[in-house]
Design a protein around this motif. Structure first.
Motif, PDB file in Angstrom:
ATOM      1  N   CYS A 240      57.167   1.931  14.580  1.00  0.00           N
ATOM      2  CA  CYS A 240      56.708   3.083  15.338  1.00  0.00           C
ATOM      3  C   CYS A 240      56.722   4.342  14.430  1.00  0.00           C
ATOM      4  O   CYS A 240      55.722   5.119  14.444  1.00  0.00           O
ATOM      5  N   GLY A 241      57.813   4.514  13.580  1.00  0.00           N
ATOM      6  CA  GLY A 241      57.909   5.581  12.648  1.00  0.00           C
ATOM      7  C   GLY A 241      56.567   5.562  11.711  1.00  0.00           C
ATOM      8  O   GLY A 241      56.066   6.706  10.996  1.00  0.00           O
ATOM      9  N   GLN A 242      56.278   4.253  11.225  1.00  0.00           N
ATOM     10  CA  GLN A 242      55.315   4.324  10.238  1.00  0.00           C
ATOM     11  C   GLN A 242      53.976   4.561  10.797  1.00  0.00           C
ATOM     12  O   GLN A 242      53.100   4.987  10.088  1.00  0.00           O
ATOM     13  N   ALA A 243      53.760   4.281  12.236  1.00  0.00           N
ATOM     14  CA  ALA A 243      52.652   4.336  12.845  1.00  0.00           C
ATOM     15  C   ALA A 243      52.243   5.738  13.620  1.00  0.00           C
ATOM     16  O   ALA A 243      51.233   6.018  14.011  1.00  0.00           O
ATOM     17  N   ALA A 244      53.549   6.524  13.641  1.00  0.00           N
ATOM     18  CA  ALA A 244      53.278   7.616  14.470  1.00  0.00           C
ATOM     19  C   ALA A 244      52.374   8.574  14.150  1.00  0.00           C
ATOM     20  O   ALA A 244      51.909   9.431  15.262  1.00  0.00           O
ATOM     21  N   ALA A 245      52.062   8.884  13.246  1.00  0.00           N
ATOM     22  CA  ALA A 245      51.287  10.332  12.720  1.00  0.00           C
ATOM     23  C   ALA A 245      49.996   9.908  13.391  1.00  0.00           C
ATOM     24  O   ALA A 245      49.181   9.276  13.261  1.00  0.00           O
ATOM     25  N   GLY A 246      49.799  11.162  14.195  1.00  0.00           N
ATOM     26  CA  GLY A 246      48.384  11.251  14.953  1.00  0.00           C
ATOM     27  C   GLY A 246      48.434  10.246  16.230  1.00  0.00           C
ATOM     28  O   GLY A 246      47.071  10.404  16.904  1.00  0.00           O
ATOM     29  N   SER A 264      63.042  12.926   9.196  1.00  0.00           N
ATOM     30  CA  SER A 264      62.993  13.626  10.663  1.00  0.00           C
ATOM     31  C   SER A 264      62.468  13.175  11.737  1.00  0.00           C
ATOM     32  O   SER A 264      61.207  12.688  11.059  1.00  0.00           O
ATOM     33  N   ALA A 265      62.415  13.784  12.923  1.00  0.00           N
ATOM     34  CA  ALA A 265      61.360  13.595  13.843  1.00  0.00           C
ATOM     35  C   ALA A 265      60.197  14.448  13.538  1.00  0.00           C
ATOM     36  O   ALA A 265      58.989  13.958  13.534  1.00  0.00           O
ATOM     37  N   ALA A 266      60.192  15.532  12.990  1.00  0.00           N
ATOM     38  CA  ALA A 266      59.004  16.016  12.338  1.00  0.00           C
ATOM     39  C   ALA A 266      58.387  15.520  11.405  1.00  0.00           C
ATOM     40  O   ALA A 266      57.094  15.688  11.457  1.00  0.00           O
ATOM     41  N   ALA A 267      59.028  14.740  10.373  1.00  0.00           N
ATOM     42  CA  ALA A 267      58.431  13.916   9.371  1.00  0.00           C
ATOM     43  C   ALA A 267      57.379  12.989   9.896  1.00  0.00           C
ATOM     44  O   ALA A 267      56.668  12.394   9.100  1.00  0.00           O
ATOM     45  N   LEU A 268      57.600  12.587  11.150  1.00  0.00           N
ATOM     46  CA  LEU A 268      56.759  11.574  11.702  1.00  0.00           C
ATOM     47  C   LEU A 268      55.289  12.151  12.205  1.00  0.00           C
ATOM     48  O   LEU A 268      54.430  11.397  12.430  1.00  0.00           O
ATOM     49  N   ARG A 269      55.350  13.402  12.206  1.00  0.00           N
ATOM     50  CA  ARG A 269      54.119  14.171  12.222  1.00  0.00           C
ATOM     51  C   ARG A 269      53.157  13.633  13.711  1.00  0.00           C
ATOM     52  O   ARG A 269      52.083  13.222  13.426  1.00  0.00           O
ATOM     53  N   LEU A 306      69.801   9.338  15.493  1.00  0.00           N
ATOM     54  CA  LEU A 306      70.685  10.145  16.809  1.00  0.00           C
ATOM     55  C   LEU A 306      71.342  11.502  15.980  1.00  0.00           C
ATOM     56  O   LEU A 306      72.148  12.314  16.625  1.00  0.00           O
ATOM     57  N   SER A 307      71.387  11.451  14.538  1.00  0.00           N
ATOM     58  CA  SER A 307      71.824  12.522  13.869  1.00  0.00           C
ATOM     59  C   SER A 307      71.216  13.949  14.360  1.00  0.00           C
ATOM     60  O   SER A 307      70.111  13.968  14.424  1.00  0.00           O
ATOM     61  N   PRO A 308      71.975  14.786  14.377  1.00  0.00           N
ATOM     62  CA  PRO A 308      71.569  16.419  14.799  1.00  0.00           C
ATOM     63  C   PRO A 308      70.348  16.591  13.753  1.00  0.00           C
ATOM     64  O   PRO A 308      69.428  17.624  14.097  1.00  0.00           O
ATOM     65  N   GLU A 309      70.510  16.231  12.483  1.00  0.00           N
ATOM     66  CA  GLU A 309      69.619  16.659  11.476  1.00  0.00           C
ATOM     67  C   GLU A 309      68.199  15.880  11.612  1.00  0.00           C
ATOM     68  O   GLU A 309      67.130  16.645  11.033  1.00  0.00           O
ATOM     69  N   PHE A 310      68.155  14.855  12.100  1.00  0.00           N
ATOM     70  CA  PHE A 310      66.890  14.149  12.665  1.00  0.00           C
ATOM     71  C   PHE A 310      66.043  14.906  13.545  1.00  0.00           C
ATOM     72  O   PHE A 310      64.841  14.787  13.428  1.00  0.00           O
ATOM     73  N   GLY A 311      66.710  15.321  14.690  1.00  0.00           N
ATOM     74  CA  GLY A 311      66.127  16.306  15.354  1.00  0.00           C
ATOM     75  C   GLY A 311      65.425  15.716  16.874  1.00  0.00           C
ATOM     76  O   GLY A 311      64.442  16.029  17.348  1.00  0.00           O
ATOM     77  N   ALA A 312      65.855  14.313  17.018  1.00  0.00           N
ATOM     78  CA  ALA A 312      65.173  13.804  18.134  1.00  0.00           C
ATOM     79  C   ALA A 312      66.282  14.240  19.593  1.00  0.00           C
ATOM     80  O   ALA A 312      67.325  14.500  19.240  1.00  0.00           O
ATOM     81  N   ARG A 313      65.319  14.171  20.455  1.00  0.00           N
ATOM     82  CA  ARG A 313      66.040  14.170  21.802  1.00  0.00           C
ATOM     83  C   ARG A 313      66.991  13.161  22.203  1.00  0.00           C
ATOM     84  O   ARG A 313      66.437  11.814  22.061  1.00  0.00           O
ATOM     85  N   ARG A 314      68.212  13.502  22.614  1.00  0.00           N
ATOM     86  CA  ARG A 314      69.128  12.079  22.846  1.00  0.00           C
ATOM     87  C   ARG A 314      69.138  11.864  24.318  1.00  0.00           C
ATOM     88  O   ARG A 314      69.279  12.906  24.973  1.00  0.00           O
ATOM     89  N   PHE A 315      69.241  10.729  24.729  1.00  0.00           N
ATOM     90  CA  PHE A 315      69.442  10.358  26.091  1.00  0.00           C
ATOM     91  C   PHE A 315      70.546   9.252  26.055  1.00  0.00           C
ATOM     92  O   PHE A 315      70.943   8.539  25.203  1.00  0.00           O
ATOM     93  N   ALA A 316      71.298   9.075  27.345  1.00  0.00           N
ATOM     94  CA  ALA A 316      72.307   8.413  27.743  1.00  0.00           C
ATOM     95  C   ALA A 316      71.800   6.818  27.496  1.00  0.00           C
ATOM     96  O   ALA A 316      70.907   6.520  28.215  1.00  0.00           O
ATOM     97  N   ALA A 317      72.490   5.851  26.892  1.00  0.00           N
ATOM     98  CA  ALA A 317      71.962   4.502  26.911  1.00  0.00           C
ATOM     99  C   ALA A 317      73.168   3.475  27.259  1.00  0.00           C
ATOM    100  O   ALA A 317      73.068   2.370  27.095  1.00  0.00           O
TER     101      ALA A 317
END
Length: 350
Positions: A240-246, A264-269, A306-317
């Protein structure tokens, strides 16, 4: 876990790659020497730790070369009407039966039996290819009317011979979502073995990304008003990370993820909301997050989602293990369904 090598072993190891600092013995005990030595060993330890924690959950070696016919050409999914979808399901079913006959003639009774079960008229496949471990896209729910669609992207060790767990998870998610929603179990790529050098690189994910982009694009044409979410488990999150852009999806959900290949999440574009969750009992938490460029590939899958630096929203699993995210009545399944439905999931307890 892998224990830290003793200093004497480091001095003898051909993997070290760093020479002793100028004016120092081969022990390399100056701060600069230790730093250089540490960088090299962190990359090596990353590979060793992944292998050591993966062994208990891995099955046997990859699937054998069971012959299967080339699938028949199908009309583009995006052009399918409800009636055309029914015809597509029937055509793919014929292909599954043909692959089952080929497996039986080859003497693989297990594969033949699995394919007979897949060819049940009550099951619906958008695509099927029995070659090279197998590719499928199975639908759960009424895709022609669905307003919410989840596309499940599996991780390593998923194939026709190990399909039951993937299917049971898709079934559980569709039941949790309820009427008006559909789940597509997309096994559209050759997944790596859990214990293999390939699983430590994004190479297989890069190969899979164009197929996932194409599938999601056609799904968007078929159901342009539907809310689509990508649910990406384990190595599937690298795909998914490699396919995410666009990609035109509402959400990209990374769970049990060793990384995405992006910083980072932003780098997924992607304009999608990026979510990340990991169960308390998931061994993937112990995988080091590193990237080491090599001449022909990259070792490691990058930062922890899950790291704060990555910037994703976290949910309970919840508290389950690596393969328990879609277990019925689990917190992880409930929260994944809430994301697909466009609702706010529960957050991790502090």
């Amino acid at each position: 876990m892998v224990s830290r090598p003793r200093s004497s072993r480091l001095r003898r190891s051909p993997l070290r790659g760093d020479g002793p600092p100028s004016g120092r013995s081969s022990g390399g005990r100056s701060p600069a020497g230790r730093a250089r030595r540490g960088r090299g060993w962190r990359a090596v330890l990353a590979a060793l730790v992944v292998a050591s924690v993966a062994v208990p959950v891995s099955g046997a070696a990859g699937p054998g070369a069971v012959p299967a016919p080339e699938p028949a050409a199908l009309a583009p999914l995006g052009a399918a009407t409800p009636a055309a979808l029914t015809g597509r399901y029937a055509a793919v079913r014929d292909g599954i039966r043909a692959a089952g006959r080929a497996a039986a003639a080859h003497g693989d009774r297990g594969r033949a039996a699995a394919l007979r079960a897949m060819a049940d008229p009550h099951r619906h496949f958008l695509s099927f290819d029995g070659r090279d471990g197998g590719r499928t896209a199975e639908v759960f729910g009424d895709l022609s009317r669905a307003g919410r669609i989840a596309v499940l992207v599996p991780g390593s060790d998923t194939s026709l011979d190990r399909y039951a767990r993937f299917r049971s998870g898709a079934t559980a998610l569709q039941r949790e979502l309820g009427a008006g929603s559909a789940v597509v179990a997309w096994l559209g790529y050759r997944t790596p073995d859990t214990v293999s050098p390939v699983v430590l690189t994004p190479d297989r994910a890069r190969e899979a990304a164009p197929q996932l982009r194409a599938f999601v694009g056609q799904l968007g044409v078929l159901r342009p008003a539907a809310r689509v979410a990508l649910l990406c488990h384990s190595y599937g999150s690298v795909v998914c990370g490699q396919a995410a852009a666009g990609l035109r999806v509402a959400d990209i959900v990374l769970y049990g993820s060793p990384g995405t290949g992006a910083e980072s999440a932003a780098a997924l574009r992607t304009p999608a909301t990026v979510w990340a969750g990991r169960a308390a009992g998931d061994w993937v938490a112990h995988v080091p997050h590193t990237r080491l460029p090599l001449p022909f590939t990259t070792l490691g899958l990058g930062p922890d989602p899950l790291s704060p630096e990555f910037g994703a929203r976290r949910f309970a699993a919840g508290t389950g293990g690596h393969s328990d995210y879609l277990t019925p009545h689990s917190p992880s399944l409930e929260n994944l369904a809430r994301i697909v439905l466009g609702r706010t999931p529960a957050k991790e307890p502090r």
